[in-house]
Design an enzyme around this catalytic site. Structure first.
Site, PDB file in Angstrom:
ATOM      1  N   LYS A  45       0.798  -1.235   0.000  1.00 29.03           N
ATOM      2  CA  LYS A  45       0.000   0.000   0.000  1.00 29.03           C
ATOM      3  C   LYS A  45       0.835   1.291   0.000  1.00 29.03           C
ATOM      4  O   LYS A  45       0.379   2.346   0.451  1.00 29.03           O
ATOM      5  CB  LYS A  45      -0.995   0.039   1.172  1.00 29.03           C
ATOM      6  CG  LYS A  45      -1.798  -1.222   1.390  1.00 29.03           C
ATOM      7  CD  LYS A  45      -2.270  -1.915   0.149  1.00 29.03           C
ATOM      8  CE  LYS A  45      -3.361  -1.209  -0.617  1.00 29.03           C
ATOM      9  NZ  LYS A  45      -3.737  -2.027  -1.817  1.00 29.03           N
ATOM     10  N   HIS A 100       7.404  -7.441  -2.124  1.00 28.27           N
ATOM     11  CA  HIS A 100       7.110  -6.862  -0.812  1.00 28.27           C
ATOM     12  C   HIS A 100       8.003  -7.509   0.254  1.00 28.27           C
ATOM     13  O   HIS A 100       7.848  -7.215   1.441  1.00 28.27           O
ATOM     14  CB  HIS A 100       5.656  -7.157  -0.401  1.00 28.27           C
ATOM     15  CG  HIS A 100       4.600  -6.373  -1.128  1.00 28.27           C
ATOM     16  ND1 HIS A 100       4.748  -5.062  -1.526  1.00 28.27           N
ATOM     17  CD2 HIS A 100       3.334  -6.713  -1.492  1.00 28.27           C
ATOM     18  CE1 HIS A 100       3.628  -4.655  -2.103  1.00 28.27           C
ATOM     19  NE2 HIS A 100       2.763  -5.630  -2.100  1.00 28.27           N
ATOM     20  N   SER A 130      -4.722   2.796   4.123  1.00 31.27           N
ATOM     21  CA  SER A 130      -4.915   2.128   2.839  1.00 31.27           C
ATOM     22  C   SER A 130      -4.950   0.607   3.033  1.00 31.27           C
ATOM     23  O   SER A 130      -5.781  -0.094   2.453  1.00 31.27           O
ATOM     24  CB  SER A 130      -3.775   2.531   1.892  1.00 31.27           C
ATOM     25  OG  SER A 130      -3.919   1.936   0.637  1.00 31.27           O
TER      26      SER A 130
HETATM   27  S1  PPS Z   1      -0.451  -3.064  -3.213  1.00 30.41           S
HETATM   28  O1  PPS Z   1      -1.691  -3.852  -2.909  1.00 30.41           O
HETATM   29  O2  PPS Z   1       0.554  -3.218  -2.149  1.00 30.41           O
HETATM   30  O3  PPS Z   1       0.100  -3.375  -4.528  1.00 30.41           O
HETATM   31  O4  PPS Z   1      -0.961  -1.543  -3.190  1.00 30.41           O
HETATM   32  P1  PPS Z   1      -0.112  -0.295  -3.703  1.00 30.41           P
HETATM   33  O5  PPS Z   1      -0.225  -0.212  -5.167  1.00 30.41           O
HETATM   34  O6  PPS Z   1       1.240  -0.317  -3.101  1.00 30.41           O
HETATM   35  O7  PPS Z   1      -0.869   0.916  -3.034  1.00 30.41           O
HETATM   36  C1  PPS Z   1      -2.185   1.251  -3.353  1.00 30.41           C
HETATM   37  C2  PPS Z   1      -2.355   2.719  -2.995  1.00 30.41           C
HETATM   38  O8  PPS Z   1      -1.738   3.529  -4.012  1.00 30.41           O
HETATM   39  C3  PPS Z   1      -2.722   4.406  -4.559  1.00 30.41           C
HETATM   40  N1  PPS Z   1      -2.436   4.702  -5.978  1.00 30.41           N
HETATM   41  C4  PPS Z   1      -2.182   5.938  -6.441  1.00 30.41           C
HETATM   42  N2  PPS Z   1      -2.059   7.122  -5.809  1.00 30.41           N
HETATM   43  C5  PPS Z   1      -1.819   8.216  -6.585  1.00 30.41           C
HETATM   44  N3  PPS Z   1      -1.671   8.185  -7.914  1.00 30.41           N
HETATM   45  C6  PPS Z   1      -1.770   7.014  -8.590  1.00 30.41           C
HETATM   46  N4  PPS Z   1      -1.636   7.010  -9.913  1.00 30.41           N
HETATM   47  C7  PPS Z   1      -2.033   5.820  -7.843  1.00 30.41           C
HETATM   48  N5  PPS Z   1      -2.194   4.513  -8.164  1.00 30.41           N
HETATM   49  C8  PPS Z   1      -2.438   3.850  -7.019  1.00 30.41           C
HETATM   50  C9  PPS Z   1      -4.028   3.635  -4.364  1.00 30.41           C
HETATM   51  O9  PPS Z   1      -5.142   4.465  -4.513  1.00 30.41           O
HETATM   52  C10 PPS Z   1      -3.814   3.118  -2.939  1.00 30.41           C
HETATM   53  O10 PPS Z   1      -3.871   4.154  -1.974  1.00 30.41           O
HETATM   54  P2  PPS Z   1      -5.205   4.581  -1.176  1.00 30.41           P
HETATM   55  O11 PPS Z   1      -4.740   5.548  -0.113  1.00 30.41           O
HETATM   56  O12 PPS Z   1      -5.805   3.333  -0.598  1.00 30.41           O
HETATM   57  O13 PPS Z   1      -6.089   5.242  -2.181  1.00 30.41           O
END
Ligand code: PPS
Length: 288
Positions: A45, A100, A130
């Site tokens: 996340k 991870h 998240s």
């Molecule tokens: S995972 O399951 O570990 O692969 O998740 P991960 O991709 O690391 O994290 C997901 C969060 O990243 C946000 N996200 C983004 N934020 C801003 N811009 C872009 N383009 C973007 N893409 C993914 C996603 O919304 C999750 O955060 P939260 O706070 O839950 O919205």
């Protein structure tokens, strides 16, 4: 659906059995890296999917075609997942992988070939929020209970994937040895253009101005939210339940303020100080 409710124990970590087996985890820890490989490392996340999209777009020079036609888990597969071999490409050029896992699990394999490592970290209060929402919608995690229950497990490192503090400190401990590129989710939000310049230089993949703009456009939250190859809507609903939330949830900095009570924030700050006090790291908006 395979092993949805199972947990794998490996190297002292609890991991979703739906995605990991002892065999897939052992294979990851002994993976024969090449110096030309690029490994994206994150605690869950922290913006993994965003960075996978950015890396895909850097290598395609801003052409959205690969990002819009191939799922992200095939473009930058997770080393430790059961399906990893299916997506392992034997191409000559840079192979892109995601993990991870903590540094201590991959150290031996990485020290041999010294591939490029990108470590993406995020304000841990936002990670906790998240992660909590993700555990509610992704059925390969145990029910997280209340946010307060989950937060206590996050702080003591008993959540799946283990302690955020240990993950960050472990990976930063190899920063010089591994020529590791460290960046935060908040920096991506603040100045994506500046970050793209630095990352493309690190990767040895220079970009032209038009390409930079295309990458920024196609990796925006709005664009990725609509991209079925990045937003996880292709995953069966029994695995990620859309009635309980969206993977592309908010994508903002500081959402923790909408979830934490003053007491929870004070406790978090105390634990953060104890764990990270001497680390010299800072996250935009971590403290009140
Ligand atoms: S995972 O399951 O570990 O692969 O998740 P991960 O991709 O690391 O994290 C997901 C969060 O990243 C946000 N996200 C983004 N934020 C801003 N811009 C872009 N383009 C973007 N893409 C993914 C996603 O919304 C999750 O955060 P939260 O706070 O839950 O919205």
């Amino acid at each position: 659906m395979a092993r949805l409710g199972e947990t794998q124990l490996f190297a002292g970590l609890r991991l979703p059995g739906h995605l990991h087996t002892q065999q897939s985890l052992r294979a990851a820890s002994a993976f024969p890296f090449r110096p030309s490989d690029v490994l994206l490392v994150t605690y869950p996340k922290s913006g993994t999917t965003w960075m996978q999209e950015i890396l895909t777009l850097i290598y395609s020079k801003g052409d959205p075609e690969p990002a819009k036609s191939i799922p992200n888990w095939a473009r930058a597969p997770w080393l430790e997942h059961t399906y990893f071999k299916e997506f392992l490409q034997e191409t000559e050029g840079p192979r892109l992988f995601t993990t991870h896992l903590p540094w201590r699990v991959l150290a031996t394999a990485l020290r041999k070939a010294k591939p490029k490592v990108i470590y993406l970290a995020r304000n841990p209060k936002d990670v906790a929020v998240s992660f909590y929402h993700f555990c509610r919608m992704a059925n390969f995690f145990p029910d997280p209970g209340t946010f307060d229950d989950f937060l206590l497990c996050f702080l003591d490192g008993t959540v799946h994937y283990g302690s955020w503090f240990k993950h960050v400190k472990g990976w930063l401990s190899c920063q010089k040895e591994m020529n590791l590129f460290y960046v935060t989710y908040e920096e991506l939000h603040q100045d994506l253009g500046g970050f793209l310049e630095r990352l493309s230089a690190f990767l040895g993949c220079p970009l032209q101005p038009g390409q930079m703009e295309a990458i920024q456009e196609h990796s925006s939250f709005a664009s990725m939210r609509e991209n079925t190859m990045a937003n996880y809507t292709l995953v069966p609903h029994e695995v990620m339940d859309p009635s309980k939330g969206q993977f592309m949830r908010k994508g903002i900095v500081g959402d923790w303020r909408n979830h934490f009570s003053p007491q929870q924030s004070a406790l978090f700050d105390k634990v953060y100080q104890q764990e990270m006090g001497d680390c010299g790291l800072s996250f935009q908006g971590l403290m009140d």
